[in-house]
Structure formats: structure tokens, C-alpha cells
Enzyme design. Structure first.
Site, PDB file in Angstrom:
ATOM      1  N   GLY A 149       2.773   4.128  13.255  1.00 31.54           N
ATOM      2  CA  GLY A 149       3.453   2.870  13.558  1.00 31.54           C
ATOM      3  C   GLY A 149       2.848   2.170  14.759  1.00 31.54           C
ATOM      4  O   GLY A 149       2.691   0.950  14.791  1.00 31.54           O
ATOM      5  N   LYS A 164       0.850  -1.189   0.000  1.00 30.58           N
ATOM      6  CA  LYS A 164       0.000   0.000   0.000  1.00 30.58           C
ATOM      7  C   LYS A 164       0.880   1.231   0.000  1.00 30.58           C
ATOM      8  O   LYS A 164       1.508   1.565   1.006  1.00 30.58           O
ATOM      9  CB  LYS A 164      -0.929   0.052   1.212  1.00 30.58           C
ATOM     10  CG  LYS A 164      -1.999   1.139   1.002  1.00 30.58           C
ATOM     11  CD  LYS A 164      -2.623   1.695   2.256  1.00 30.58           C
ATOM     12  CE  LYS A 164      -1.850   2.823   2.885  1.00 30.58           C
ATOM     13  NZ  LYS A 164      -1.811   4.079   2.123  1.00 30.58           N
ATOM     14  N   GLU A 220       9.472  15.904  15.478  1.00 32.19           N
ATOM     15  CA  GLU A 220       9.870  15.734  14.088  1.00 32.19           C
ATOM     16  C   GLU A 220       9.023  16.676  13.231  1.00 32.19           C
ATOM     17  O   GLU A 220       7.802  16.573  13.208  1.00 32.19           O
ATOM     18  CB  GLU A 220       9.639  14.282  13.656  1.00 32.19           C
ATOM     19  CG  GLU A 220      10.091  14.036  12.238  1.00 32.19           C
ATOM     20  CD  GLU A 220       9.964  12.578  11.823  1.00 32.19           C
ATOM     21  OE1 GLU A 220       8.938  11.947  12.152  1.00 32.19           O
ATOM     22  OE2 GLU A 220      10.886  12.069  11.172  1.00 32.19           O
ATOM     23  N   ALA A 259       1.639   5.321  -0.115  1.00 29.42           N
ATOM     24  CA  ALA A 259       0.957   6.464   0.505  1.00 29.42           C
ATOM     25  C   ALA A 259      -0.060   7.055  -0.464  1.00 29.42           C
ATOM     26  O   ALA A 259       0.157   7.060  -1.672  1.00 29.42           O
ATOM     27  CB  ALA A 259       1.989   7.519   0.882  1.00 29.42           C
ATOM     28  N   GLU A 260      -1.147   7.567   0.077  1.00 26.97           N
ATOM     29  CA  GLU A 260      -2.200   8.124  -0.782  1.00 26.97           C
ATOM     30  C   GLU A 260      -1.712   9.376  -1.520  1.00 26.97           C
ATOM     31  O   GLU A 260      -2.240   9.736  -2.561  1.00 26.97           O
ATOM     32  CB  GLU A 260      -3.475   8.428   0.022  1.00 26.97           C
ATOM     33  CG  GLU A 260      -3.348   9.518   1.092  1.00 26.97           C
ATOM     34  CD  GLU A 260      -2.913   8.954   2.441  1.00 26.97           C
ATOM     35  OE1 GLU A 260      -2.333   7.853   2.468  1.00 26.97           O
ATOM     36  OE2 GLU A 260      -3.139   9.633   3.470  1.00 26.97           O
TER      37      GLU A 260
END
Lengths: 501, 532
Positions: free
Chosen positions: A250, A192, A399, A194-195
Site C-alpha cells: 500500500g 489487476k 499480521e 492478484a497473480e
């Protein structure tokens, strides 16, 4: 820094027609079961590039069914390693043959530099497939030393059906570093992407089919994390999930794996990596490296050296160099060969980065450079440098995943080790010094998965990387990256009258 | 060369047997081996000889002496072409060029991945020229064209792709120390490798030697066998087309006592690898010891047992034992040349083994469906016939064969001896020809003792369905390879080499890399390490 005008791409390169917009299941491009589609956006212009089939749970089920069949009954895991190698080498050659088109897809989809795509991202993608092709017939178990009359050995078996969930910042390299070792191991898989960046993954699927990878071995489901991604993570018939993305997601992946069939998970997550500059360095050279460390790929890189610790003896000098050099960064259309800095991937990231920049300004850091969006269409943000950053500021802790560098001052080796480790992340670190003892001491002290001494982003096919702490676990790349797609089976049997034990 | 492939190739070829050669029908589907095929005019090989000079520093050059030697067609004993005859001076030139390519680069200095890519391109080129290379190999060696074209050249390609895949995966270790030290090992290329290869598998031996040496970043001087110099020159030329820099691979044709000896004694050669007879292997090791103590890998002779246990499927055992011995005209160092058969199945086995040998079709190796071509040369041919006489004289029963076939070329009848005793010469010496010797045994312990009672220790075949028997034999046999219910499975990944006087070191597989790497331990004192 210079800002070049945007949106006149046609003068640099002819944008390829988008050929693949559907899900790739069992060797065929198909619509999603629901018939739904989503838009993938050109971050240079905020305009729609294409409508892509939106995979949901039912589509993941179909893809897993195909992958399951290909694993349980198909030829792929039953081919000798040298045959998988042959097909994978062909796959790598096809990637090389289609280099420009693949580079262009990643540029329009992710705003990545086309010039670097052609010499780094896409060649590296082919190289990675080639590297793992060479590993396909080098998967060794061991024969063991038993403490009685027994003969025993280990078999390293492919783990089964793998779910790969990849991010948008390096669509090609992430694809090959996940798919390459899994293919070599003899696994089948559902990827899959990323969109934000579905285009190149579908193109790779097409090339894999051309190369002779059997139907069902490699399936690509485009769609959203909350639907397709979640369906993969919680699928009862997927034997392993490999995820690269944010620490937050995650955690969800691991939870879903735990709540479903306890599938093993490997996670490559966020980072806030220290880039440590000691007094003895060549300031001019290291300033360049520091800028690369923070701004490469518009700062959209999990291993970005986003906390630049500079020893007090050269601190001022270093800041002057940074300020001087960042002016030469040219921002603009990533198809323009003179540009070093394209747009951020999407609106959401763009807004998030700008809010962090506001945090920095309000939190008391000194703005040395940048600090605002470019006045252009698209998601362009100036390379931004904050100095006098302290460890407790948000910009030094979180981040940002954008072109924002935080510069912090330190005095001693012991101090910088402590501060560099004072983070929930542990992905990478840069150590800039020619002092052997300092280099060795700091290397062993930093709790991170990759240490770059007098270099940064020194990735290689043979170099495993991954995180300590909340940056994830297990490794991508190298032979470590292959092991995670293997089960180890120990086989023992009694022996009689052996002349040795 | 995997047994599976050979077997399928052979079984596929059986319906194609040339009917002209089959004179007598012996019943139960057994035909006598073809004789007429050997007398026919040889088929003209579909290839021209393009390269017959020495390949030094990327150039084809004459020998310094200007001398040449003939290479012969084993089907007829006639000259194929004259080849430049390398001697000490040519070895000096070749070593100097390899030395330069090693010391100054580019080969060891380029990235491993670049070496990978050149080796992969080479494999692709060889694949493209498959049939031409195979024809040359068959012409010079006498081995079956089908074997060259469908097994050996494709295997050569697989070997190079395999080693290409190693080039960028040569790993040393980081090592724990007893105190504050950081320790790592660097696996460095050893330097200039001298390699001497035999005539029985000219291309495969090229790949076994050159593949790992180059993958590890060494440079090479290769001396081919004087019987079969041609295919190496052709593929080496293709290697340079694939981008191999000059000097990295030098090929010197010539004789053992001159060119071979010069290479073994050379003070500037860092490593030697030799495949050939045990007697020559001793000389190689001595010359290395007398010169610069270069490390030596030796892959030498054998007298490998093929053990058929009482529970074996006799038909399968017969076919595999036949293949284990007769494959490649019996010219395999690992040939299963002592066929130990359990007394319970001995009679049945013998009858069927004899029938199978009678059925073996011998003839022009370029003809489709032929199973056996000529021996390599007059010397080997005479030696084999001498051993056959010795077998008869020492009291073994000659079941079939025993003589030459035809009047031209070096064809030998598939020969089977029974009632062979351990002390007979044919049970002790390596014959290197199509002579099967069948021995009877009773007990497992007995066959272990007898199988190990040889100065050789290259390989063994074990034919049984019993797991315990298989395990017991596996551990008890003092040999480098044990094939269980299989034989001659030679994948790139499987290490091969001998115990005892069958040699030292291993080729193929990950083990082969060790032959071409120096290990450098690097120890650095640490100050304030966070952990040890």
C-alpha cells in the site's frame, strides 16, 4: 482436528475447464504484448492450473487507453443512472447463473472452501453488484445555503479512469466491491487481480461483456504487482487507484501515485484486530466466534480477530473450550463439503506462516493446538492457537495472515483498550460482552474502522469498512464506498431579487 | 414520462397520422385535427380482463356485499367489465390483512435485501407483460396505447427498480449530543399505509405510492379510482407471482365516499396518501383528523403557469406549451394550464399555438400515430365542455376547438383560448381537459405576481435562454416543481408535490421515503466515552 485426504476432488465436483486466460482489454481477450505468461497454481496440489497472460506496462497502457476513451467519449458515464442500473442488474443475474463455476474457480485458485463459495462469496458478489446497481440513480449532490445573493450546488461527478488492484484472499468479493461502486458512479476501469488468483476476475469480465457493459469500461490485466500493479499506480492517465493488500505494498502504491500524477488513492491494508472477550459472556458461543475470527478462510483475511484478549475470570475456561472446539475443524480438500479449512494460497504464504509459528514457539508462547503443517501435498497448515501471548511478541504484533490465533489475558476495561490500541493497525475489533456500558465505551475507544459487538465478520453491502492508522484510508462497501469514485464540483452563480436566501 | 421521450414519441408519430381524418389543408404544413378517427368502430383491445375482484390477503375475493360496478370504455361509454365494489367492510378486511402482515410479518421482518429482490422480480415480470398491461391501461383510461406501452409501463418498471434500490439504503443518523450520550435514529416503517390513487395515471400512481411504501417495509391497502380499477389488479397479481407475501399489498376497487372514506377514517391505518382533487383532499385530511390523526400526504390539483419569456425560441416554446397542456388529454394535475406569453412574442406564439392545436390528431387511442384519445368519463367530459362555454361567455377568444368530437365516447376538440384574463374561471379553476388558455404579460415582476396569484402551487414551466431570468423565476414561483425549457420530466428520482392547496409532502425521489418512515431517536447514556 481431522485431516482428510487430499486431491480426490473429482468425487465432489467436476472442475470446470479454464475458459479465460488472456488479458481483457477493450472488450476482447488478448495476449500480452510481450507474449509472456505465468503459471497459476492449485494450492491443494502445487500443480499448474493454467498459464495466464502476463500483463506488463505496455498492456496497462493499452487498457488505460481503452478506459480513457470509454470515459472521455464513450457512453458509460453519459448513460442515465437507471440505464447503468439495468446493465448492472443483468451483470448480477449472470453472476448468479454462473455461481458454481465461479465458486470452483476461486477454490482451485485460492484454496477457498467450495461450499462457502457457493453460499457466501459468489452470492455476495452478485448482491454487491445489485446493491450498487440500485445506487446508480441515487447519487445526490446538494443545493447549498450561500451567505449572499448566490445560488450554489454540488455535482457529484465520476472521477474518471480507476485502477483497482485486488488481493487473492477473496477474489470474487474484492472484485465486486471495487468494480460495483465504480461502475455505478460512471467510471471506467482497469482491474489487476492478484497473480495468485487471476481466474475469476477474467470470468467476471466475460460476464460483464455479456451483460452489456460497453467495451473499454472494464478491463482486466492479470500479472504481477511489481510490473502491472506498479504501472497502474504510476500511470499519468489513471484518475484514482483503489488498492487492497498488504500495508507494505500500500505504501508503494501511494508513493507511486504521489510521484506520478498525484492521483487520489484508497487503501485497504493489513490488520491485527483485537477480539475482546469479557467475563460476562457465554464462553461456549464466544469460543466458536473466536475460532471463526481467526481461522475463517484459513486466517487469510485482513480483518481476522488475531489477537484474542480474554478477561482473567474466564481465561482458563475459555482456553479449554478453544482446545476442545478446534479439534472439530476438519482440514482437507476445499471441495469436500465436510472440510472447514483448505490450503493456504501459495508457497510463499505457507512458508511465512510456518516461520511465524516458529517465532511463537521460540518467543515463549504456549502452543495450545496445531503448530505444524499437515503431512499432505499442498499448502495445508493446522489451525494453531498460542496462549499466554504477551503484547511484545512478534506473533502479537505482526499480521500473520494465516491460521494462527494469539490468546492474551487482561484484567480491566481500561487496560484492554490501551493494549488493543497499541498497534500500528486499526482495521476491526470484536467486543464480546452483554454489558451495555462496556460495549459502548470500548466501541468508541478502539481506533478501528469496524466494531463487531457479539458478532464477527458481520459484513454487509450497506456496511462501510476500512481502516484507521496503517490499515489504510477511505472505505469500501456501503455508500461510502461509492463516494470515493466521485469528484465533487461546486457550482455557484449570482441571483437577483430572490424572495428568500 | 420524461418530456424528451414524449416529444420524440410524438414527433416520431407525426408521419403516421391517419390521413383519412385530415380534411383540410390549411397551408404551411398545418392540418386540421382528425375527426373521422373518432367515429370509426373502436379497435378491439388486444387483452382480456382476467381480474375484476378485490385483492385481499393475496386472494381475489368478491365484495362482502356482493355488489359490483361497471367500468367503462371511454371511447364508447360501454361497459368493459363489472368489478367488485369494495365498501367499509372490505376495507376492514383489507386493513386486517395488512395489519397482520405488518405486525406479525413477514414483510417488515425480512431483510431489506429480500424486499429488494422481490421488487426487482416484480419489475422484471411487469416488463415481460408490458404490452398486455399497457393495453388494459388504455382500454380502461382512454390514454394512447403508444404512451402506455412505450412510456408509462416502462416508467412503472423503472420506478419499482428505483425503489427496490432504496430498500437496503434507508439510513438513519448517528447524532452528536451535548453531553455523554450516544444518539442514533432508526428509520422504521410506519405501519399500514392507506393509499388512494386517481384515474389519470393509474399505473404510475400505483408505483409512486406502493413503491416507496413497500421499500420501507410497510404494508398497504390501495384504493384505486372507480374509473380505472383494472391495471392495478393485474400488476398486483404479478407482484404476488414475484413472491410478495399475502397481505402486504391489498387492492380494493370502489368509490371514494364509501371505500375511500372508510380507509381515511380507519383507526388501524397508520398513514394515508392521496392523489386527486383538492376538494376530496380536504375531506381526506378531515377524516384523518377526526379518526386517529394519521399523517397524510396529499398530491392535489393545480393551475400551473407555463411562462414564455421574450427571448424564447417561439417554435420550441409553442411545441412544449402544447405538450404541457394537451398531454394525456389535459388530464394532468401539473398541466401547464395558464400559458403566460410575453407581449413581444404573443402574436406569433398565438398563431402557432392555434395551428399546432389544429394539427393535433384525435381518435381511437389504440390507433398508432394518434395524439389524443377520449376524456375519462361523462362527468369530466361535461365539466370540460361547461368550462369551455364559460370561457366564451366570459369574453375570452375561442381560437380553435370548443366542442365535442364525434357522437360517441368522450372526445373533446383540442381547444385554445386567447385574451384570457386572470379573473376568468378558465384561468382560475383546474379544468383537467384539453383546453389551453393563453395570457399576455409585459414585465417579469408582473408575471411572477400573476403566476403566483392562485390557490394552487404544483408546478411551473419557464421558457427562456436567459440565466438570470430562469433563476429569478425559479426562486420566485411558489410551486413544487419548476421545469426550465422542459416540462413533465418525471424521473423516479425527482420529487413531486405541491405548495399551497396543491397538497403536502413529496412523492418520488429520496423525499418520498420520509412519507413512509417513522423516526425513532435512541439515546443511550455513555460511561467514559473516548470522544464526544
Amino acid at each position: 482436528m481431522t485431516v482428510l485426504s487430499n486431491g480426490n476432488t473429482e468425487s465432489y465436483v467436476k472442475i470446470p475447464k479454464i475458459k479465460f486466460t488472456k488479458l481483457f482489454i477493450n472488450g476482447e481477450f488478448v495476449d500480452s504484448v510481450s507474449g509472456k505468461t505465468f503459471e497459476t497454481i492449485d494450492p491443494r496440489t502445487e500443480e499448474v492450473i493454467a498459464r495466464i497472460a502476463e500483463g506488463g506496462k505496455e498492456d496497462v497502457d493499452l487498457a488505460v487507453k481503452a478506459a480513457r476513451e470509454a470515459f472521455d467519449h464513450g457512453p458509460w458515464p453519459r448513460l442515465p443512472g437507471c440505464e447503468r442500473r439495468r446493465i448492472m442488474l443483468k451483470f448480477a443475474d449472470l453472476i448468479d447463473d454462473n455461481l458454481e463455476e465461479l465458486a470452483a474457480l476461486d477454490t482451485i485458485d485460492a484454496g477457498k472452501l467450495y461450499s462457502l463459495g457457493k453460499i457466501i462469496d459468489i452470492p455476495a458478489s452478485a448482491e454487491t453488484i445489485r446493491y450498487y446497481a440500485g445506487a446508480a440513480d441515487k447519487i445526490h449532490g446538494s443545493t447549498l445555503k450561500m451567505s449572499r445573493d448566490m445560488q450554489a450546488y454540488t455535482l457529484h461527478e465520476p472521477v474518471g479512469v480507476v485502477g483497482h488492484i485486488t488481493p487473492w484472499n477473496f477474489p470474487s468479493q474484492m472484485f465486486s466491491m471495487k468494480v460495483g461502486p465504480a461502475l455505478a458512479a460512471g467510471c471506467t476501469m482497469v482491474v489487476k487481480p492478484a497473480e495468485q488468483t487471476p481466474l475469476s476476475a477474467l470470468y467476471y469480465a466475460h460476464l460483464a461483456k455479456l451483460a452489456g457493459i460497453p467495451d473499454g469500461v472494464l478491463n482486466v490485466i492479470t500479472g504481477y504487482g511489481s510490473k502491472a500493479g506498479a504501472a497502474i499506480s504510476s500511470h499519468m492517465d489513471i484518475d484514482k487507484v483503489s488498492f487492497t493488500g498488504s500495508t507494505e505494498v500500500g505504501r508503494l502504491v501511494m508513493q507511486a501515485a504521489a510521484a506520478s500524477n498525484l492521483k487520489p488513492v484508497s487503501l485497504e491494508l493489513g490488520g491485527k484486530s483485537p477480539f475482546i472477550v469479557f467475563d460476562d459472556v457465554d464462553v461456549d458461543k464466544v469460543a466458536d466466534l473466536a475460532l471463526q475470527g481467526s481461522f475463517y478462510n484459513k486466517g487469510e483475511i485482513c480483518v481476522a480477530g488475531s489477537r484474542v484478549f480474554v478477561q482473567e475470570g474466564i481465561y482458563d475456561k475459555f482456553l479449554i473450550k478453544l482446545a476442545e472446539k478446534v479439534k472439530t475443524w476438519v482440514i482437507g480438500d476445499p471441495f469436500n463439503p465436510n472440510v472447514r479449512h483448505g490450503p493456504q494460497v501459495d508457497k510463499q504464504q505457507y512458508d511465512k506462516i510456518l516461520s511465524y509459528i516458529e517465532h511463537g514457539k521460540k518467543g515463549g508462547a504456549t502452543l495450545l493446538s496445531g503448530g505444524k503443517p499437515c503431512e499432505e501435498k499442498g499448502y495445508y497448515i493446522e489451525p494453531t492457537i498460542f496462549t499466554d501471548v504477551t503484547d511484545d511478541m512478534t506473533i502479537a504484533k505482526e499480521e500473520i495472515f494465516g491460521p494462527v490465533m494469539s490468546v492474551l489475558k487482561f484484567k480491566t476495561v481500561e487496560e484492554v483498550i490501551k493494549r488493543a490500541n497499541a498497534t500500528k493497525y486499526g482495521l476491526a475489533a470484536g467486543i464480546m460482552t452483554n454489558d451495555l456500558n462496556t460495549a459502548n465505551t470500548v466501541s468508541r475507544s478502539i481506533r478501528a474502522g469496524v466494531i463487531w459487538i457479539n458478532c464477527y465478520f458481520a459484513f454487509d453491502k450497506d456496511l462501510p469498512y476500512g481502516g484507521y492508522k496503517m490499515s489504510g484510508f477511505e472505505r469500501d462497501m456501503g455508500l461510502e464506498g461509492l463516494n470515493k469514485y466521485m469528484q465533487v464540483k461546486s457550482v455557484a452563480t449570482p441571483i437577483y431579487n430572490s424572495p428568500w436566501l | 414520462m420524461a418530456a424528451r421521450r414524449i416529444s420524440s414519441l410524438l414527433s416520431r408519430s407525426i408521419p403516421l397520422l391517419p390521413r383519412r381524418g385530415q380534411k383540410s389543408y390549411l397551408g404551411r404544413g398545418i392540418y386540421q385535427y382528425s375527426t373521422a378517427a373518432a367515429f370509426e368502430d373502436p379497435i378491439k383491445p388486444p387483452v382480456d380482463v382476467e381480474y375484476n375482484k378485490l385483492l385481499i390477503n393475496g386472494q381475489f375475493v368478491d365484495a362482502a356485499s356482493g355488489k359490483t360496478f361497471p367500468t367503462l370504455d371511454p371511447r364508447t361509454g360501454e361497459v368493459i367489465t363489472h368489478v367488485a365494489e369494495g365498501d367499509a367492510e372490505d376495507i376492514n378486511r383489507a386493513v386486517a390483512s395488512a395489519r397482520k402482515a405488518f405486525d406479525e410479518g413477514p414483510w417488515p421482518k425480512m431483510t431489506a435485501y429480500e424486499r429488494t429482490k422481490i421488487m426487482l422480480r416484480f419489475a422484471d415480470l411487469v416488463e415481460k407483460h408490458n404490452d398486455e398491461i399497457a393495453a388494459l391501461e388504455t382500454w380502461d383510461n382512454g390514454k394512447l396505447y403508444e404512451q402506455s406501452a412505450e412510456i408509462e409501463v416502462p416508467m412503472f418498471v423503472r420506478l419499482f427498480r428505483y425503489y427496490a434500490g432504496w430498500a437496503d439504503k434507508i439510513h438513519g443518523l448517528t447524532i452528536p449530543a451535548d453531553g455523554p450520550y450516544h444518539v442514533q435514529t432508526l428509520h422504521e416503517p410506519i405501519g399500514v399505509a392507506g393509499q388512494i390513487i386517481p384515474w389519470n395515471f393509474p399505473l404510475l400512481m400505483f408505483a409512486w405510492k406502493v413503491g416507496p411504501a413497500l421499500a420501507c417495509g410497510n404494508t398497504v391497502v390501495l384504493k384505486t379510482a372507480e374509473q380505472t380499477p383494472l391495471s392495478a389488479l393485474l400488476v398486483a397479481k404479478l407482484f404476488h407471482e414475484a413472491g410478495l407475501p399475502p397481505g402486504v399489498l391489498n387492492v380494493v376497487s370502489g368509490f371514494g365516499p364509501t371505500a375511500g372514506a372508510a380507509l381515511c377514517s380507519h383507526m388501524d391505518v397508520d398513514k394515508l396518501a392521496f392523489t386527486g382533487s383538492t376538494d376530496t383532499g380536504k375531506v381526506v385530511l378531515e377524516l384523518s383528523a377526526k379518526s386517529n390523526l394519521k399523517p397524510v400526504t396529499l398530491e392535489l390539483g393545480g393551475k400551473s403557469p407555463f411562462i414564455v419569456c421574450e427571448d424564447a425560441d417561439v417554435d420550441k416554446a409553442v411545441e412544449l406549451a402544447h405538450f404541457a397542456l394537451f398531454f394525456n388529454q389535459g388530464q394532468c394535475c401539473c398541466a401547464g394550464s395558464r400559458t403566460f406569453v410575453h407581449e413581444k412574442v404573443y402574436d406569433e406564439f398565438l398563431e402557432k399555438a392555434k395551428a399546432r392545436a389544429l394539427k393535433r390528431s384525435v381518435g381511437d387511442p389504440f390507433r398508432a400515430g394518434i395524439e389524443q384519445g377520449p376524456q375519462i368519463d361523462a362527468e369530466q367530459f361535461q365539466k370540460i365542455l361547461k368550462y369551455i362555454r364559460s370561457g366564451t361567455e366570459s369574453g375570452a377568444t375561442l381560437e380553435t376547438g370548443g366542442d365535442r368530437l364525434g357522437t360517441k365516447g368522450y372526445y373533446v376538440q383540442p381547444t385554445v383560448f386567447s385574451d384570457v384574463k386572470d379573473d376568468m374561471l378558465i384561468a382560475k379553476d383546474e379544468i383537467f381537459g384539453p383546453v389551453q388558455t393563453i395570457l399576455k404579460y409585459k414585465e417579469l415582476d408582473e408575471v411572477i405576481r400573476r403566476a403566483n396569484m392562485t390557490r394552487y402551487g404544483l408546478a411551473a414551466g419557464v421558457f427562456t435562454q436567459n440565466l438570470d431570468t430562469a433563476n429569478t423565476l425559479t426562486r420566485a414561483l411558489k410551486v413544487g416543481t419548476v421545469w426550465i425549457n422542459s416540462f413533465d420530466t418525471f424521473d423516479a428520482t425527482i420529487p413531486f408535490g405541491g405548495y399551497k392547496m396543491s397538497g403536502q409532502g413529496r412523492e418520488k425521489g429520496e423525499y418520498s421515503l420520509k412519507n413512509y418512515l417513522q423516526v425513532k431517536a435512541v439515546v443511550t447514556a455513555l460511561k467514559n466515552p473516548a470522544w464526544l
